[in-house]
Design an enzyme around this catalytic site. Structure first.
Site, PDB file in Angstrom:
ATOM      1  N   GLU A  49       0.665  -0.991  -0.588  1.00 33.72           N
ATOM      2  CA  GLU A  49       0.315   0.202  -0.281  1.00 33.72           C
ATOM      3  C   GLU A  49       0.714   1.404  -0.191  1.00 33.72           C
ATOM      4  O   GLU A  49       2.168   1.013   0.638  1.00 33.72           O
ATOM      5  CB  GLU A  49      -0.727  -0.064   1.313  1.00 33.72           C
ATOM      6  CG  GLU A  49      -2.060  -1.224   1.068  1.00 33.72           C
ATOM      7  CD  GLU A  49      -2.577  -1.358   2.663  1.00 33.72           C
ATOM      8  OE1 GLU A  49      -2.430  -0.002   3.671  1.00 33.72           O
ATOM      9  OE2 GLU A  49      -2.811  -2.372   2.581  1.00 33.72           O
ATOM     10  N   CYS A  62       2.833   7.987   1.632  1.00 28.93           N
ATOM     11  CA  CYS A  62       3.526   7.492   2.408  1.00 28.93           C
ATOM     12  C   CYS A  62       4.325   6.346   1.990  1.00 28.93           C
ATOM     13  O   CYS A  62       2.867   5.707   1.455  1.00 28.93           O
ATOM     14  CB  CYS A  62       2.402   7.302   3.987  1.00 28.93           C
ATOM     15  SG  CYS A  62       2.889   6.074   4.401  1.00 28.93           S
ATOM     16  N   CYS A  96       5.551  -6.747   7.400  1.00 29.85           N
ATOM     17  CA  CYS A  96       6.555  -7.043   8.485  1.00 29.85           C
ATOM     18  C   CYS A  96       6.880  -7.597   9.708  1.00 29.85           C
ATOM     19  O   CYS A  96       5.824  -7.934  10.139  1.00 29.85           O
ATOM     20  CB  CYS A  96       6.114  -5.074   9.268  1.00 29.85           C
ATOM     21  SG  CYS A  96       7.079  -4.931  10.316  1.00 29.85           S
ATOM     22  N   CYS A 147       3.625  -5.347  15.542  1.00 29.02           N
ATOM     23  CA  CYS A 147       3.607  -4.663  16.744  1.00 29.02           C
ATOM     24  C   CYS A 147       1.865  -5.077  17.165  1.00 29.02           C
ATOM     25  O   CYS A 147       1.225  -5.407  16.288  1.00 29.02           O
ATOM     26  CB  CYS A 147       3.817  -3.406  16.369  1.00 29.02           C
ATOM     27  SG  CYS A 147       5.128  -2.185  16.139  1.00 29.02           S
ATOM     28  N   CYS A 149      -1.026  -3.030  14.953  1.00 30.71           N
ATOM     29  CA  CYS A 149      -0.346  -2.909  13.150  1.00 30.71           C
ATOM     30  C   CYS A 149      -0.624  -3.909  12.621  1.00 30.71           C
ATOM     31  O   CYS A 149      -0.969  -5.201  12.545  1.00 30.71           O
ATOM     32  CB  CYS A 149       0.781  -2.233  13.593  1.00 30.71           C
ATOM     33  SG  CYS A 149       1.669  -2.132  11.697  1.00 30.71           S
ATOM     34  N   CYS A 162      -1.857   1.680   8.349  1.00 34.65           N
ATOM     35  CA  CYS A 162      -0.863   0.577   7.344  1.00 34.65           C
ATOM     36  C   CYS A 162      -1.336  -0.940   7.305  1.00 34.65           C
ATOM     37  O   CYS A 162      -1.665  -1.284   8.660  1.00 34.65           O
ATOM     38  CB  CYS A 162       0.040   1.070   7.247  1.00 34.65           C
ATOM     39  SG  CYS A 162       0.820  -0.221   8.958  1.00 34.65           S
TER      40      CYS A 162
HETATM   41  N1  SAH Z   1       8.084   0.102  10.864  1.00 36.77           N
HETATM   42  C1  SAH Z   1       8.142   1.402  11.159  1.00 36.77           C
HETATM   43  C2  SAH Z   1       7.191   2.940  10.179  1.00 36.77           C
HETATM   44  C3  SAH Z   1       6.083   2.100   9.193  1.00 36.77           C
HETATM   45  S1  SAH Z   1       4.768   2.055  10.415  1.00 36.77           S
HETATM   46  C4  SAH Z   1       7.485   2.131  12.971  1.00 36.77           C
HETATM   47  O1  SAH Z   1       6.967   1.022  13.152  1.00 36.77           O
HETATM   48  O2  SAH Z   1       7.699   3.265  12.518  1.00 36.77           O
HETATM   49  C5  SAH Z   1       4.316   3.834  10.900  1.00 36.77           C
HETATM   50  C6  SAH Z   1       3.844   4.811  11.797  1.00 36.77           C
HETATM   51  O3  SAH Z   1       3.007   3.979  12.010  1.00 36.77           O
HETATM   52  C7  SAH Z   1       4.516   4.117  13.148  1.00 36.77           C
HETATM   53  O4  SAH Z   1       4.399   4.957  14.056  1.00 36.77           O
HETATM   54  C8  SAH Z   1       3.518   3.071  13.384  1.00 36.77           C
HETATM   55  O5  SAH Z   1       2.929   2.768  15.249  1.00 36.77           O
HETATM   56  C9  SAH Z   1       1.950   3.761  13.374  1.00 36.77           C
HETATM   57  N2  SAH Z   1       0.759   2.838  13.354  1.00 36.77           N
HETATM   58  C10 SAH Z   1       0.334   1.840  12.523  1.00 36.77           C
HETATM   59  N3  SAH Z   1      -0.150   0.419  12.906  1.00 36.77           N
HETATM   60  C11 SAH Z   1      -0.911   1.882  13.541  1.00 36.77           C
HETATM   61  C12 SAH Z   1      -2.131   2.262  13.570  1.00 36.77           C
HETATM   62  N4  SAH Z   1      -3.391   1.068  13.401  1.00 36.77           N
HETATM   63  N5  SAH Z   1      -3.035   3.373  14.008  1.00 36.77           N
HETATM   64  C13 SAH Z   1      -2.200   4.397  13.674  1.00 36.77           C
HETATM   65  N6  SAH Z   1      -1.054   3.919  13.866  1.00 36.77           N
HETATM   66  C14 SAH Z   1      -0.141   2.678  13.552  1.00 36.77           C
HETATM   67 FE1  SF4 Z   2       5.599  -2.812  11.606  1.00 37.28          FE
HETATM   68 FE2  SF4 Z   2       3.242  -2.593  12.068  1.00 37.28          FE
HETATM   69 FE3  SF4 Z   2       5.673  -2.077  13.900  1.00 37.28          FE
HETATM   70 FE4  SF4 Z   2       5.551  -0.575  11.790  1.00 37.28          FE
HETATM   71  S1  SF4 Z   2       4.109  -0.677  13.405  1.00 37.28           S
HETATM   72  S2  SF4 Z   2       7.134  -1.448  12.525  1.00 37.28           S
HETATM   73  S3  SF4 Z   2       4.452  -1.036  10.603  1.00 37.28           S
HETATM   74  S4  SF4 Z   2       4.337  -4.074  12.661  1.00 37.28           S
END
Ligand code: SAH
Ligand code: SF4
Length: 340
Positions: free
Chosen positions: A84, A97, A104, A108, A111, A323
């Protein structure tokens, strides 16, 4: 390719080097889909290049447009994998973005991108194309590496993409217009300060204490807070700018007064600015998005403890803008033959 690389490539296939520069301008700036559309290219050469394979590394398979102008595109790569990218227009800016990996590995808890692990790294071309894709509608002014994937786990390709995005004959995006976001890989954070000191780095903190952070960001078990924050401190000192911390607000997990206190304490020694991002709901994660009152209460607590924060408005929440969400939908509908 940068212009220098494109010149060398043109020479290597027996063309005058300036053809390389012509292609860089045509492909990145003009956003063509076939070599035949590049202005000034001899027709037989264009035909030869088009016959060698597709110019673009991806095609859009789904597109969602939000009421607020945000456009989310699902791209199908050459091997069928899906990623995406999102276009976020405002009055002064057009931010895109981009994803750095398919899926990934970090996983997390909140996510959508990490729910099925990582499938593969994106190539520099696949990263750059996400910007080119949205550049056609309106010139792109800023790029954030905040789509799926952990940029520091695909470091070389992310750096190569940054160099191509900065190419003056191409998109010409200055380093100051680029932001890389990471879940916290200390060695790479320090390396980035040396390799690309002008770009903006954001650390996804999400908790100021190890117990909570390890629950939300599993990478924290490998590199705990003290190590990640020390790396961010070194980074800020080396590049001469304050660090940025991202904090996704999860009503059920990281929003007590104690969490506000530990966040402020984590940010203070490195003089970091904090972006508070209300959770964009992902059903499978089980987390809850806070109400506006809960967000305000947390921001107030944080200010009382001395934290400097901005609450970020969610954009595109009517189009699955977190994402990984659109990809999951597409994958689910493919799995049941499109019935969904
Ligand atoms: N992996 C990297 C970059 C991609 S995620 C990272 O984690 O920083 C980019 C940002 O989107 C991160 O700060 C992540 O915590 C946030 N993010 C992911 N899923 C989300 C969600 N469902 N709602 C809000 N922010 C989210
Ligand atoms: Fe990976 Fe999503 Fe965690 Fe960023 S927020 S490190 S994309 S699992």
């Amino acid at each position: 390719m940068t212009a220098v690389e494109a010149r060398a490539w043109a020479s290597s296939i027996g063309l005058p080097p300036f053809r390389g520069e012509q292609l860089v301008q045509g492909v990145y700036r003009a956003g063509v889909s076939h070599f035949a559309e590049v202005k000034g290219l001899p027709r037989d050469l264009a035909e030869r290049l088009d016959a060698a394979g597709p110019l673009l590394p991806a095609v859009e398979t789904r597109r969602q447009e939000s009421r607020d102008g945000t456009v989310k595109s699902l791209l199908r790569l050459g091997d069928g994998k899906l990623v995406e990218c999102v276009s976020i227009p405002t009055a002064e800016r057009h931010t895109v973005c981009v994803s750095s990996q398919v899926g990934c590995a970090v996983g997390c808890s909140f996510c959508a991108s990490g729910l099925n692990g990582v499938e593969r790294d994106l190539t520099p071309g696949e990263i750059v194309y996400q910007v080119v894709h949205h550049h056609r509608a309106r010139p792109v002014t800023n790029v954030v590496f905040m789509g799926s994937g952990e940029p520091m786990f695909n470091y070389d390709n992310v750096l190569a993409a940054i160099r191509v995005l900065g190419e003056p004959l191409g998109l010409g995006l200055g380093r100051r217009r680029l932001t890389v976001s990471t879940s916290g890989v200390p060695a790479r954070i320090r390396q980035l300060a040396t390799d690309e000191p002008q770009i903006t780095l954001a650390l996804s903190l999400h908790a100021g204490d190890d117990e909570t952070r390890s629950r939300l960001v599993p990478l924290n078990k490998r590199w705990p807070l003290a190590e990640v924050l020390a790396a961010m401190g070194d980074y800020a000192e080396r590049v001469g700018r304050r660090a940025t911390l991202e904090y996704v607000l999860l009503a059920d997990a990281n929003m007590t007064p104690a969490h506000a206190a530990s966040l402020a304490a984590a940010a203070r020694p490195i003089g970091a600015h904090i972006n508070l991002i209300p959770f964009n709901p992902v059903f499978e994660t089980g987390h809850r998005r806070p109400t506006p009152d809960e967000v305000r209460a947390f921001a107030d607590q944080l200010a009382r403890f001395g934290g400097h924060a901005t609450v970020r408005g969610a954009r595109g929440s009517d189009i699955d803008a977190a994402c990984g969400q659109l990809k999951r939908r597409e994958a689910a509908s493919e799995a049941d033959g499109g019935a969904a």
